[in-house]
Design an enzyme around this catalytic site. Structure first.
Site, PDB file in Angstrom:
ATOM      1  N   PHE A 107       0.822  -1.222   0.000  1.00 14.23           N
ATOM      2  CA  PHE A 107       0.000   0.000   0.000  1.00 14.23           C
ATOM      3  C   PHE A 107       0.850   1.264   0.000  1.00 14.23           C
ATOM      4  O   PHE A 107       0.378   2.340  -0.356  1.00 14.23           O
ATOM      5  CB  PHE A 107      -0.982   0.011   1.183  1.00 14.23           C
ATOM      6  CG  PHE A 107      -0.438   0.610   2.446  1.00 14.23           C
ATOM      7  CD1 PHE A 107       0.349  -0.113   3.306  1.00 14.23           C
ATOM      8  CD2 PHE A 107      -0.707   1.941   2.762  1.00 14.23           C
ATOM      9  CE1 PHE A 107       0.869   0.449   4.465  1.00 14.23           C
ATOM     10  CE2 PHE A 107      -0.193   2.516   3.918  1.00 14.23           C
ATOM     11  CZ  PHE A 107       0.595   1.764   4.772  1.00 14.23           C
ATOM     12  N   LYS A 108       2.144   1.153   0.357  1.00 15.10           N
ATOM     13  CA  LYS A 108       3.030   2.317   0.347  1.00 15.10           C
ATOM     14  C   LYS A 108       3.079   2.969  -1.043  1.00 15.10           C
ATOM     15  O   LYS A 108       3.325   4.159  -1.165  1.00 15.10           O
ATOM     16  CB  LYS A 108       4.461   1.912   0.745  1.00 15.10           C
ATOM     17  CG  LYS A 108       4.614   1.207   2.088  1.00 15.10           C
ATOM     18  CD  LYS A 108       4.520   2.162   3.239  1.00 15.10           C
ATOM     19  CE  LYS A 108       5.028   1.602   4.578  1.00 15.10           C
ATOM     20  NZ  LYS A 108       4.410   0.365   5.063  1.00 15.10           N
ATOM     21  N   ASP A 109       2.827   2.160  -2.092  1.00 13.82           N
ATOM     22  CA  ASP A 109       2.833   2.704  -3.454  1.00 13.82           C
ATOM     23  C   ASP A 109       1.775   3.793  -3.646  1.00 13.82           C
ATOM     24  O   ASP A 109       1.979   4.705  -4.449  1.00 13.82           O
ATOM     25  CB  ASP A 109       2.539   1.591  -4.478  1.00 13.82           C
ATOM     26  CG  ASP A 109       3.706   0.634  -4.668  1.00 13.82           C
ATOM     27  OD1 ASP A 109       4.862   1.079  -4.664  1.00 13.82           O
ATOM     28  OD2 ASP A 109       3.446  -0.577  -4.830  1.00 13.82           O
TER      29      ASP A 109
END
Ligand SMILES: *Cc1c(COP(=O)(O)O)cnc(C)c1O
Length: 462
Positions: A107-109
């Site tokens: 989810f960091k993307d």
């Protein structure tokens, strides 16, 4: 739209400055001077449209509407799913919000892709270069590498603990082939990497010299970009549907972004359960009102092995009625003693925010991965499993449960195999990872060595 520091002693800045700076000069975190009220998302809006409206509201007049729309368009074109963050039903009145369709499967993307575009646009206009540093226990580094690879205005330095990140996590960092991405494998653990990054910023002369910037989870752009998928989830489930979100948490950036969405009028209500692993500082904080530094222990969900949940400071500031002095004094005591009680006057308000937490043991995490596979046929990553395990224990409610899936199972194949006996293969679009050559540099756990390296790079470029 201005941004103020949670410690009350830094000048207010605009959106772009808050995002390029990261940490405020008084050691605090930036938050909007007031919460903008944003029209909730509609079911027929695309993710890019929702992102443009929400991030446009946070940017205020620091960027034009066209700029923001272009940034969002380019950032989310890299996702493999048309709706960017799809909801998948996993049980009666329960959904999984899939946040792992970006280039590095975590989810960091979602935030990092936006940040990469933002830096590129702003620095090109200013004709400036920056040195961006980040310490990573695995996922942030890969997401940053994917976001900044090839960026002309940025040199990215990723510090990861040598031989302590999973092989797939390492491949995402080390195989970009981009000359501006510098991978440093530090002889030490994640805390050592983070300590070096903090010390780089603490040396104000050095930081100014190399135009240092940080994109770790305290950067406001990360919170702002993550608020978007909460708004999209609410729209997809219906504007009035009460939702309780279960969020696998470490630094609490993701969970705090949900609170931000609610404060800006993007959610029908607010119920947030932070799911944590055996590193339960955040649980102790939310349940007992005590900040206590504890040594992080290794678990099957390494991205949540966090001893200090840094984004809690933003929530503290809110429940302390934005009393920056109180926040500063409490954190100073915490820094000196390693522990601090939350002041009496913030405990009541904290209990009324809608936040709660729950802990899942290592054994229960693996058991949950197995059960989830058996019930739904799908493999989940160990972080997501901490969330679905918590969801399983919740009392029945009218509210729809939404668990955030923070990474793809294929990012943690060893743990998946262990728990389920299954092979979580990489999606086709990532197959070439194993064929590309890795580039990283081993470095001793030494601040001076990292400084020399950054300086040398700048001289070589000049
Ligand atoms: C970073 C990360 C988390 C924790 O998110 P926070 O915003 O730090 O609470 C959870 N799961 C995965 C897979 C992550 O990479």
């Amino acid at each position: 739209m201005k941004y103020v520091s949670t410690r009350g002693q830094a000048p207010a800045v605009d959106f772009v400055e808050a995002c390029l700076t990261g940490l405020a000069p008084d050691g605090g975190l930036y938050v909007p001077a007031e919460w903008p009220q944003i029209t909730p998302a509609a079911a027929n809006e695309t993710y890019v449209e929702i992102a443009s409206r929400v991030l446009g509201a946070f940017a205020g007049d620091a960027l034009s509407r066209d700029d923001i729309a272009g940034l969002c368009e380019r950032a989310y074109a890299s996702f493999s799913h048309a709706s960017v963050a799809p909801l998948n039903q996993s049980g009666p009145n329960q959904f999984v919000l899939e946040l792992h369709h970006g280039p590095t499967l975590a989810f960091k993307d979602v935030a990092m892709q936006f940040i990469g575009q933002l830096y590129d646009l702003v620095l090109k206009r200013r004709g400036e270069r920056m040195s961006v540093v980040c310490a990573t226990s695995g996922d942030t580094g890969g997401a940053a590498a994917a976001a900044f690879a090839g960026a002309e205005q940025v040199d990215l330095y990723i510090l990861h603990p040598h031989e302590r990140v999973s092989p797939v996590q390492r491949l995402f960092m080390t195989t970009t082939g981009a000359e501006n991405v510098h991978n440093l494998a530090v002889d030490g653990d994640f805390d050592d990497c983070q300590a070096i990054v903090k010390a780089l910023f603490a040396d104000k002369a050095f930081a100014a010299d190399v135009r240092l910037s940080g994109v770790n989870s305290i950067n406001w752009a990360r919170i702002a970009a993550q608020a978007v998928y909460y708004a999209a989830a609410q729209a997809a489930l219906g504007p009035d549907r009460p939702i309780r979100f279960v969020v696998p948490s470490g630094n609490m950036g993701d969970a705090f972004a949900g609170y931000v969405a609610a404060r800006c009028g993007l959610l029908a209500g607010f119920e947030m359960i932070c799911a944590v692993n055996e590193n339960k500082t955040l649980d102790t904080l939310l349940e007992n009102g005590v900040m206590r530094r504890e040594q992080a222990v290794a678990t099957p969900s390494p991205a949540m092995d966090i001893s200090v949940p840094s984004n809690f400071e933003r929530l503290f500031f809110e429940v302390a009625s934005r009393d920056g002095d109180l926040v500063r004094r409490t954190y100073e005591q915490y820094k000196q003693a390693g522990t601090a009680d939350l002041p009496e006057q913030v405990r009541g308000p904290l209990g009324c925010t809608g936040f709660s937490s729950a802990m899942v043991s290592n054994a229960d995490t693996l058991e949950e991965m197995r059960c989830f596979k058996q019930e739904t046929g799908a493999l989940i990553c160990p972080h997501t499993a901490v969330g679905t395990a918590v969801a399983r224990r919740l009392p029945t409610s009218n509210a729809t449960t939404v668990v955030l899936s923070t990474a793809h199972a294929a990012k943690f194949p060893e743990t998946v195999l262990d728990a389920t006996g299954d092979d979580a293969g990489l999606p086709a679009r990532c197959q070439s990872l194993r064929e590309r050559g890795e580039v990283f540099e081993r470095i001793t756990n030494d601040l001076g060595a990292v400084k020399d390296l950054i300086r040398a790079k700048l001289v070589a470029d000049a």
